[in-house]
Enzyme design. Sequence first.
Site, mmCIF file in Angstrom:
data_model
loop_
_atom_site.group_PDB
_atom_site.id
_atom_site.type_symbol
_atom_site.label_atom_id
_atom_site.label_comp_id
_atom_site.label_asym_id
_atom_site.label_seq_id
_atom_site.Cartn_x
_atom_site.Cartn_y
_atom_site.Cartn_z
ATOM 1 C CD GLU A 46 -1.355 6.579 2.228
ATOM 2 O OE1 GLU A 46 -0.353 7.004 1.928
ATOM 3 O OE2 GLU A 46 -2.637 6.989 2.304
ATOM 4 C CG ASN A 106 3.157 5.585 2.430
ATOM 5 O OD1 ASN A 106 2.485 4.655 3.032
ATOM 6 N ND2 ASN A 106 2.329 6.708 2.214
ATOM 7 C CE LYS A 123 1.186 7.256 -1.894
ATOM 8 N NZ LYS A 123 0.590 8.193 -0.999
ATOM 9 C CD GLU A 142 1.994 10.792 0.592
ATOM 10 O OE1 GLU A 142 2.341 9.684 0.310
ATOM 11 O OE2 GLU A 142 0.605 11.210 0.301
ATOM 12 C CB CYS A 168 -2.911 6.881 -0.877
ATOM 13 S SG CYS A 168 -3.842 8.412 -0.732
ATOM 14 C CG ASN A 193 -4.053 7.935 5.543
ATOM 15 O OD1 ASN A 193 -3.932 8.188 6.762
ATOM 16 N ND2 ASN A 193 -4.682 6.871 5.490
#
Length: 309
Positions: A46, A106, A123, A142, A168, A193
Amino acid sequence: MREIVIGAAQMGPIQKADSREAVVARMLALLEDAARAGCTLVVYPELCLTTFFPRWYHEDRAEADIWFEASMPNAPTQPLFDRARTLGVAISLGYAELTPEGQHFNTQILTDRAARIVGKYRKVHLPGHVEYDTERTHQHLEKRYFEPGDLGFPVWRSQGAVMGMCICNDRRWPETYRVMGLQGVELVMLGYNTPSVNSQHGDEGLAKRLYHSELTMCAGAYQNATWVVGVAKAGDEDGHPLMGGSVIVDPDGMVVARATSEGDELLVHACDMDLCNFGKTTIFDFARHRRIEHYGLITERTGAVAPAP
């Protein structure tokens, strides 16, 4: 046998000051190692082109656009695509995507062995928070910098296998794997991450965080009879540690390769896609065994509601 030799290209830390070009040079080195090992697919983490920037608070949201890619490939990443094409190695990599419409995602992509993008995932399960949180040991913004993915959990046929992607925090949600499992997925590629320290529960400890990460991937693999390749970006990024724990998991939920460092490290495993067949035709033969008439709450309700006392 439908064998794909897969390289899980864990990456060490990327500092705030590191250029895209410097990062791509490291990715190229891992790609070369993978090609020498016979890999035809390499999976990167990621946000593998930048530091994990959601730890940094920008009061002006637009200031964070420096971390985003407006196109893919672009000038810094073109050498990676060119070399992958020459070597005949497909790649999957994660990055921050800025769309022409100004949306921020993402994102993870998949190419074929000719370096053509054949799949894109954005994501869905964004963790963290929107505003600066004084109660946290470090920020996880995020929800400030990304929009939830709008593509669902698609799958693609590539190299003779049914492939899907997630990113993730998605790995912690069983729905992620099951939606792909219902499309016959045989290989789930995911980058992450993950901070080594829980910002809201500092006593949790690295061992437990690594255990939970691996647990979710092994469960997703077993319960959907699919290979899972989980690839970390790890190490100390400007004083903020990310954990490693990259793994390749077989369709029985067993780890067949595991990273031993928090730096650039390549895991290689010959993954036989036919190993998915037993689980998909026995205990996890969905058509025979699923009872969807009892699953309504999964899509009808978001939060948990306990019975009244």
